[in-house]
Design a protein around this motif. Structure first.
Motif, PDB file in Angstrom:
ATOM      1  N   CYS A  16      49.040  43.053  44.878  1.00 53.46           N
ATOM      2  CA  CYS A  16      49.090  41.547  44.901  1.00 53.46           C
ATOM      3  C   CYS A  16      48.229  41.238  43.629  1.00 53.46           C
ATOM      4  CB  CYS A  16      48.497  41.287  46.247  1.00 53.46           C
ATOM      5  SG  CYS A  16      48.117  39.598  46.368  1.00 53.46           S
ATOM      6  N   GLY A  29      52.597  38.347  45.961  1.00 55.28           N
ATOM      7  CA  GLY A  29      52.347  39.735  46.579  1.00 55.28           C
ATOM      8  C   GLY A  29      52.871  39.672  47.821  1.00 55.28           C
ATOM      9  N   GLY A  49      43.553  40.779  46.277  1.00 54.38           N
ATOM     10  CA  GLY A  49      44.433  41.051  45.087  1.00 54.38           C
ATOM     11  C   GLY A  49      43.988  41.632  43.980  1.00 54.38           C
TER      12      GLY A  49
END
Ligand SMILES: Cc1cc2nc3c(=O)[nH]c(=O)nc-3n(C[C@H](O)[C@H](O)[C@H](O)COP(=O)(O)OP(=O)(O)OC[C@H]3O[C@@H](n4cnc5c(N)ncnc54)[C@H](O)[C@@H]3O)c2cc1C
Length: 278
Positions: A16, A29, A49
Protein backbone atom coordinates in the motif's frame (compact mmCIF):
# COMPACT_ATOMS: atom_id res chain seq x y z
CA UNK A 1 -1.82 -3.92 7.84
CA UNK A 2 -2.66 -7.15 6.07
CA UNK A 3 -2.81 -7.35 2.28
CA UNK A 4 -4.02 -10.20 0.04
CA UNK A 5 -1.12 -9.98 -2.42
CA UNK A 6 1.80 -10.30 0.01
CA UNK A 7 2.87 -12.41 3.00
CA UNK A 8 1.78 -9.96 5.66
CA UNK A 9 3.34 -11.76 8.62
CA UNK A 10 6.39 -9.88 7.31
CA UNK A 11 5.16 -6.28 7.46
CA UNK A 12 8.13 -5.08 5.38
CA UNK A 13 6.26 -6.65 2.41
CA UNK A 14 3.43 -4.10 2.60
CA UNK A 15 2.63 -2.62 -0.83
CA UNK A 16 0.00 0.00 0.00
CA UNK A 17 1.36 3.43 -0.97
CA UNK A 18 0.93 6.64 1.01
CA UNK A 19 2.25 9.52 -1.10
CA UNK A 20 2.62 13.17 -0.11
CA UNK A 21 0.98 15.57 -2.57
CA UNK A 22 1.05 19.17 -1.35
CA UNK A 23 -0.91 19.42 1.90
CA UNK A 24 -2.40 15.95 1.48
CA UNK A 25 -1.47 12.28 1.45
CA UNK A 26 -2.88 10.06 -1.31
CA UNK A 27 -3.36 6.39 -0.49
CA UNK A 28 -3.57 3.46 -2.90
CA UNK A 29 -3.72 -0.18 -1.87
CA UNK A 30 -5.80 -3.17 -0.99
CA UNK A 31 -6.22 -4.60 2.51
CA UNK A 32 -7.97 -7.67 3.82
CA UNK A 33 -8.82 -9.04 7.26
CA UNK A 34 -9.56 -5.49 8.40
CA UNK A 35 -11.39 -6.49 11.57
CA UNK A 36 -14.15 -4.19 12.74
CA UNK A 37 -14.39 -2.38 9.41
CA UNK A 38 -17.80 -3.97 8.84
CA UNK A 39 -19.33 -2.30 11.88
CA UNK A 40 -21.36 0.81 10.98
CA UNK A 41 -19.93 2.47 14.11
CA UNK A 42 -16.41 2.21 12.63
CA UNK A 43 -15.69 5.75 11.46
CA UNK A 44 -11.89 5.78 11.21
CA UNK A 45 -9.35 3.33 9.79
CA UNK A 46 -5.70 3.20 10.77
CA UNK A 47 -3.95 2.27 7.53
CA UNK A 48 -0.35 1.13 7.23
CA UNK A 49 1.45 1.79 3.96
CA UNK A 50 4.77 2.83 2.54
CA UNK A 51 5.72 6.52 2.43
CA UNK A 52 9.37 5.82 1.58
CA UNK A 53 9.74 2.45 -0.20
CA UNK A 54 13.39 3.21 -1.10
CA UNK A 55 14.55 3.92 2.43
CA UNK A 56 17.63 1.77 3.13
CA UNK A 57 16.13 0.75 6.48
CA UNK A 58 13.33 -1.71 5.74
CA UNK A 59 11.69 -0.71 9.03
CA UNK A 60 11.49 2.99 8.22
CA UNK A 61 9.64 2.69 4.91
CA UNK A 62 6.17 2.37 6.51
CA UNK A 63 3.84 4.89 8.08
CA UNK A 64 0.40 4.78 9.67
CA UNK A 65 -2.32 7.19 8.72
CA UNK A 66 -5.87 7.96 9.84
CA UNK A 67 -8.50 7.63 7.13
CA UNK A 68 -12.24 8.38 7.58
CA UNK A 69 -14.20 5.27 6.61
CA UNK A 70 -16.39 7.35 4.28
CA UNK A 71 -13.53 9.03 2.39
CA UNK A 72 -14.01 9.00 -1.40
CA UNK A 73 -12.04 6.13 -2.99
CA UNK A 74 -12.72 3.60 -0.22
CA UNK A 75 -14.61 0.53 -1.28
CA UNK A 76 -15.53 -2.40 0.96
CA UNK A 77 -15.20 -5.35 -1.41
CA UNK A 78 -16.49 -8.15 0.82
CA UNK A 79 -16.67 -9.63 4.30
CA UNK A 80 -14.34 -12.59 4.80
CA UNK A 81 -15.70 -15.63 6.62
CA UNK A 82 -13.90 -17.60 9.32
CA UNK A 83 -14.94 -21.26 8.88
CA UNK A 84 -18.27 -19.90 7.65
CA UNK A 85 -18.77 -17.37 10.49
CA UNK A 86 -19.01 -13.79 9.21
CA UNK A 87 -18.65 -12.22 12.69
CA UNK A 88 -21.20 -9.56 11.72
CA UNK A 89 -21.58 -6.69 12.36
CA UNK A 90 -17.90 -6.41 13.40
CA UNK A 91 -16.69 -8.27 10.30
CA UNK A 92 -13.31 -8.85 8.68
CA UNK A 93 -13.36 -6.83 5.48
CA UNK A 94 -11.47 -6.68 2.24
CA UNK A 95 -11.04 -3.00 1.46
CA UNK A 96 -9.83 -1.19 -1.63
CA UNK A 97 -8.26 2.26 -1.28
CA UNK A 98 -8.06 4.10 -4.60
CA UNK A 99 -6.61 7.62 -4.67
CA UNK A 100 -7.92 8.25 -1.16
CA UNK A 101 -6.95 11.78 -0.15
CA UNK A 102 -6.52 12.89 3.49
CA UNK A 103 -4.90 15.98 5.04
CA UNK A 104 -1.17 15.65 5.84
CA UNK A 105 -1.97 16.04 9.56
CA UNK A 106 -3.58 12.57 9.45
CA UNK A 107 -0.18 10.84 9.62
CA UNK A 108 0.47 9.23 13.01
CA UNK A 109 3.68 10.20 14.84
CA UNK A 110 5.40 11.06 11.54
CA UNK A 111 6.60 9.46 8.31
CA UNK A 112 8.57 6.24 8.68
CA UNK A 113 7.26 5.40 12.15
CA UNK A 114 4.63 2.83 11.18
CA UNK A 115 6.70 -0.14 12.25
CA UNK A 116 7.45 1.47 15.58
CA UNK A 117 3.72 2.06 16.19
CA UNK A 118 2.88 -1.53 15.23
CA UNK A 119 5.51 -2.90 17.59
CA UNK A 120 4.20 -0.72 20.41
CA UNK A 121 0.58 -1.72 19.92
CA UNK A 122 0.94 -5.40 19.16
CA UNK A 123 2.42 -6.41 22.54
CA UNK A 124 -0.57 -5.19 24.60
CA UNK A 125 -2.95 -6.42 21.85
CA UNK A 126 -1.48 -9.91 22.00
CA UNK A 127 -1.76 -10.29 25.77
CA UNK A 128 -5.42 -9.28 25.59
CA UNK A 129 -6.02 -12.01 23.01
CA UNK A 130 -4.35 -14.47 25.41
CA UNK A 131 -6.52 -13.38 28.35
CA UNK A 132 -9.66 -13.88 26.27
CA UNK A 133 -8.40 -17.30 25.15
CA UNK A 134 -7.90 -18.38 28.77
CA UNK A 135 -11.53 -17.35 29.37
CA UNK A 136 -12.70 -19.31 26.32
CA UNK A 137 -10.79 -22.41 27.45
CA UNK A 138 -12.26 -22.06 30.94
CA UNK A 139 -15.82 -21.90 29.54
CA UNK A 140 -15.12 -24.93 27.32
CA UNK A 141 -13.89 -26.95 30.31
CA UNK A 142 -16.98 -25.95 32.30
CA UNK A 143 -19.23 -27.12 29.43
CA UNK A 144 -17.21 -30.31 29.06
CA UNK A 145 -17.61 -31.20 32.76
CA UNK A 146 -21.35 -30.43 32.72
CA UNK A 147 -22.03 -32.50 29.63
CA UNK A 148 -19.81 -35.40 30.78
CA UNK A 149 -21.71 -35.56 34.08
CA UNK A 150 -25.19 -35.43 32.48
CA UNK A 151 -24.66 -37.66 29.43
CA UNK A 152 -24.94 -41.41 29.93
CA UNK A 153 -23.37 -43.84 27.43
CA UNK A 154 -22.93 -47.60 27.83
CA UNK A 155 -24.60 -47.52 31.25
CA UNK A 156 -22.57 -44.77 32.94
CA UNK A 157 -21.95 -41.03 32.73
CA UNK A 158 -19.28 -40.09 30.20
CA UNK A 159 -17.49 -38.45 33.17
CA UNK A 160 -16.89 -41.92 34.63
CA UNK A 161 -14.74 -42.93 31.66
CA UNK A 162 -11.01 -42.84 32.37
CA UNK A 163 -10.30 -41.06 29.11
CA UNK A 164 -12.69 -38.22 30.01
CA UNK A 165 -11.14 -37.78 33.46
CA UNK A 166 -7.67 -37.81 31.95
CA UNK A 167 -8.68 -35.00 29.55
CA UNK A 168 -10.45 -32.97 32.25
CA UNK A 169 -7.35 -33.15 34.44
CA UNK A 170 -5.04 -32.30 31.55
CA UNK A 171 -7.27 -29.39 30.52
CA UNK A 172 -7.15 -27.94 34.04
CA UNK A 173 -3.34 -28.28 34.14
CA UNK A 174 -2.97 -26.66 30.72
CA UNK A 175 -5.33 -23.76 31.44
CA UNK A 176 -3.72 -22.94 34.78
CA UNK A 177 -0.20 -23.20 33.30
CA UNK A 178 -1.19 -20.81 30.51
CA UNK A 179 -2.92 -18.49 32.98
CA UNK A 180 0.21 -18.22 35.14
CA UNK A 181 2.38 -17.57 32.10
CA UNK A 182 -0.01 -14.82 30.98
CA UNK A 183 0.05 -13.34 34.50
CA UNK A 184 3.84 -13.47 34.47
CA UNK A 185 3.97 -11.69 31.09
CA UNK A 186 1.52 -9.05 32.37
CA UNK A 187 3.64 -8.56 35.50
CA UNK A 188 6.78 -8.10 33.37
CA UNK A 189 5.00 -5.64 31.07
CA UNK A 190 3.90 -3.64 34.12
CA UNK A 191 7.27 -3.71 35.87
CA UNK A 192 9.92 -3.57 33.13
CA UNK A 193 7.91 -2.61 30.04
CA UNK A 194 6.70 -4.21 26.82
CA UNK A 195 10.09 -4.17 25.11
CA UNK A 196 11.86 -6.25 27.76
CA UNK A 197 8.79 -8.50 28.13
CA UNK A 198 8.75 -9.35 24.41
CA UNK A 199 9.92 -12.95 24.92
CA UNK A 200 7.20 -13.58 27.50
CA UNK A 201 4.60 -12.00 25.18
CA UNK A 202 5.75 -14.16 22.25
CA UNK A 203 5.63 -17.30 24.43
CA UNK A 204 2.06 -16.76 25.58
CA UNK A 205 0.99 -15.81 22.05
CA UNK A 206 2.06 -19.32 20.95
CA UNK A 207 0.82 -21.11 24.07
CA UNK A 208 -2.64 -19.63 24.72
CA UNK A 209 -4.31 -20.35 21.33
CA UNK A 210 -2.93 -23.88 21.29
CA UNK A 211 -4.13 -24.59 24.85
CA UNK A 212 -7.57 -23.14 24.07
CA UNK A 213 -7.82 -25.19 20.86
CA UNK A 214 -6.93 -28.44 22.62
CA UNK A 215 -9.39 -27.84 25.47
CA UNK A 216 -12.21 -26.79 23.10
CA UNK A 217 -11.47 -29.86 20.96
CA UNK A 218 -11.84 -32.17 23.97
CA UNK A 219 -15.03 -30.35 25.01
CA UNK A 220 -16.45 -30.85 21.50
CA UNK A 221 -15.56 -34.56 21.67
CA UNK A 222 -17.54 -34.98 24.91
CA UNK A 223 -20.53 -33.26 23.25
CA UNK A 224 -20.49 -35.70 20.32
CA UNK A 225 -22.13 -34.31 17.17
CA UNK A 226 -23.61 -31.46 19.20
CA UNK A 227 -20.07 -30.19 19.76
CA UNK A 228 -19.68 -29.01 16.18
CA UNK A 229 -23.25 -27.66 15.92
CA UNK A 230 -24.46 -24.14 16.65
CA UNK A 231 -26.05 -25.23 19.94
CA UNK A 232 -23.11 -25.16 22.38
CA UNK A 233 -20.92 -22.29 21.16
CA UNK A 234 -17.92 -24.59 20.92
CA UNK A 235 -17.61 -24.53 17.11
CA UNK A 236 -17.53 -20.74 17.14
CA UNK A 237 -15.01 -20.69 19.99
CA UNK A 238 -12.82 -23.15 18.08
CA UNK A 239 -12.97 -21.09 14.87
CA UNK A 240 -12.01 -17.95 16.79
CA UNK A 241 -9.15 -19.59 18.70
CA UNK A 242 -7.80 -21.11 15.47
CA UNK A 243 -7.44 -17.69 13.85
CA UNK A 244 -5.16 -16.64 16.70
CA UNK A 245 -2.52 -19.13 15.60
CA UNK A 246 -1.74 -16.62 12.85
CA UNK A 247 -3.54 -13.34 13.56
CA UNK A 248 -1.11 -10.91 15.25
CA UNK A 249 1.76 -13.11 14.09
CA UNK A 250 1.84 -16.81 13.17
CA UNK A 251 3.15 -19.35 15.74
CA UNK A 252 6.24 -19.96 13.60
CA UNK A 253 7.23 -16.29 13.56
CA UNK A 254 6.91 -16.05 17.36
CA UNK A 255 8.82 -19.33 17.84
CA UNK A 256 11.64 -17.97 15.64
CA UNK A 257 11.75 -14.82 17.76
CA UNK A 258 11.75 -16.81 21.02
CA UNK A 259 14.57 -19.06 19.76
CA UNK A 260 16.60 -16.04 18.63
CA UNK A 261 16.24 -14.37 22.03
CA UNK A 262 17.01 -17.61 23.88
CA UNK A 263 20.12 -18.25 21.78
CA UNK A 264 21.24 -14.66 22.40
CA UNK A 265 20.75 -14.99 26.15
CA UNK A 266 22.52 -18.34 26.34
CA UNK A 267 25.46 -17.01 24.32
CA UNK A 268 25.75 -13.98 26.63
CA UNK A 269 25.71 -16.27 29.69
CA UNK A 270 28.40 -18.53 28.16
CA UNK A 271 30.54 -15.50 27.29
CA UNK A 272 30.16 -14.03 30.78
CA UNK A 273 31.18 -17.36 32.39
CA UNK A 274 34.19 -17.71 30.07
CA UNK A 275 35.28 -14.13 30.98
CA UNK A 276 34.98 -14.93 34.68
CA UNK A 277 37.07 -18.09 34.30
CA UNK A 278 39.79 -16.30 32.29
C1 LIG B 1 -10.00 -13.48 11.88
C2 LIG B 1 -8.80 -12.67 11.51
C3 LIG B 1 -8.76 -11.34 11.86
C4 LIG B 1 -7.69 -10.54 11.47
N1 LIG B 1 -7.70 -9.20 11.76
C5 LIG B 1 -6.72 -8.40 11.26
C6 LIG B 1 -6.79 -6.98 11.41
O1 LIG B 1 -7.72 -6.42 12.01
N2 LIG B 1 -5.81 -6.22 10.84
C7 LIG B 1 -4.79 -6.76 10.15
O2 LIG B 1 -3.92 -6.03 9.67
N3 LIG B 1 -4.70 -8.11 9.99
C8 LIG B 1 -5.64 -8.94 10.52
N4 LIG B 1 -5.57 -10.30 10.33
C9 LIG B 1 -4.51 -10.83 9.51
C10 LIG B 1 -3.42 -11.55 10.27
O3 LIG B 1 -2.72 -10.69 11.12
C11 LIG B 1 -2.52 -12.21 9.20
O4 LIG B 1 -3.29 -13.28 8.64
C12 LIG B 1 -1.21 -12.68 9.78
O5 LIG B 1 -0.37 -11.61 10.10
C13 LIG B 1 -0.47 -13.58 8.78
O6 LIG B 1 -0.28 -12.94 7.55
P1 LIG B 1 -0.75 -13.69 6.22
O7 LIG B 1 -2.14 -14.15 6.38
O8 LIG B 1 -0.40 -12.83 5.07
O9 LIG B 1 0.14 -15.01 6.19
P2 LIG B 1 1.54 -15.18 5.46
O10 LIG B 1 2.45 -14.06 5.86
O11 LIG B 1 1.30 -15.43 4.03
O12 LIG B 1 2.08 -16.51 6.17
C14 LIG B 1 1.53 -17.79 5.86
C15 LIG B 1 2.18 -18.84 6.71
O13 LIG B 1 3.57 -18.91 6.42
C16 LIG B 1 4.26 -19.40 7.54
N5 LIG B 1 5.34 -18.49 7.90
C17 LIG B 1 5.38 -17.14 7.75
N6 LIG B 1 6.54 -16.66 8.22
C18 LIG B 1 7.24 -17.70 8.69
C19 LIG B 1 8.52 -17.84 9.31
N7 LIG B 1 9.29 -16.77 9.58
N8 LIG B 1 8.92 -19.10 9.65
C20 LIG B 1 8.14 -20.17 9.39
N9 LIG B 1 6.92 -20.10 8.82
C21 LIG B 1 6.49 -18.89 8.47
C22 LIG B 1 3.26 -19.49 8.69
O14 LIG B 1 2.80 -20.81 8.82
C23 LIG B 1 2.14 -18.59 8.22
O15 LIG B 1 0.88 -18.91 8.81
C24 LIG B 1 -6.61 -11.12 10.75
C25 LIG B 1 -6.65 -12.48 10.40
C26 LIG B 1 -7.73 -13.24 10.77
C27 LIG B 1 -7.77 -14.68 10.34
Amino acid sequence: MTEPEVASSDATNIQCRIERQGNDYVINGRKWWSSGAGDPRCKVYIVMGKTDPDNSSRHKQQSMILVPSDAPGIKILRALHVFGFDDAPHGHMEVELKNVRVPASSILLGEGRGFEIAQGRLGPGRIHHCMRLIGQAEVALEKMCRRATERVAFGRPVADQGVTRERIAEARIMIDSARFMVLHAAWKMDTVGNKIAKKEIAMIKVLAPNVALQVIDWAMQVHGGGGVSQDFGLAHAYAHARTLRFADGPDEVHRNAIAKMELGEQTSIAEALAKKRA
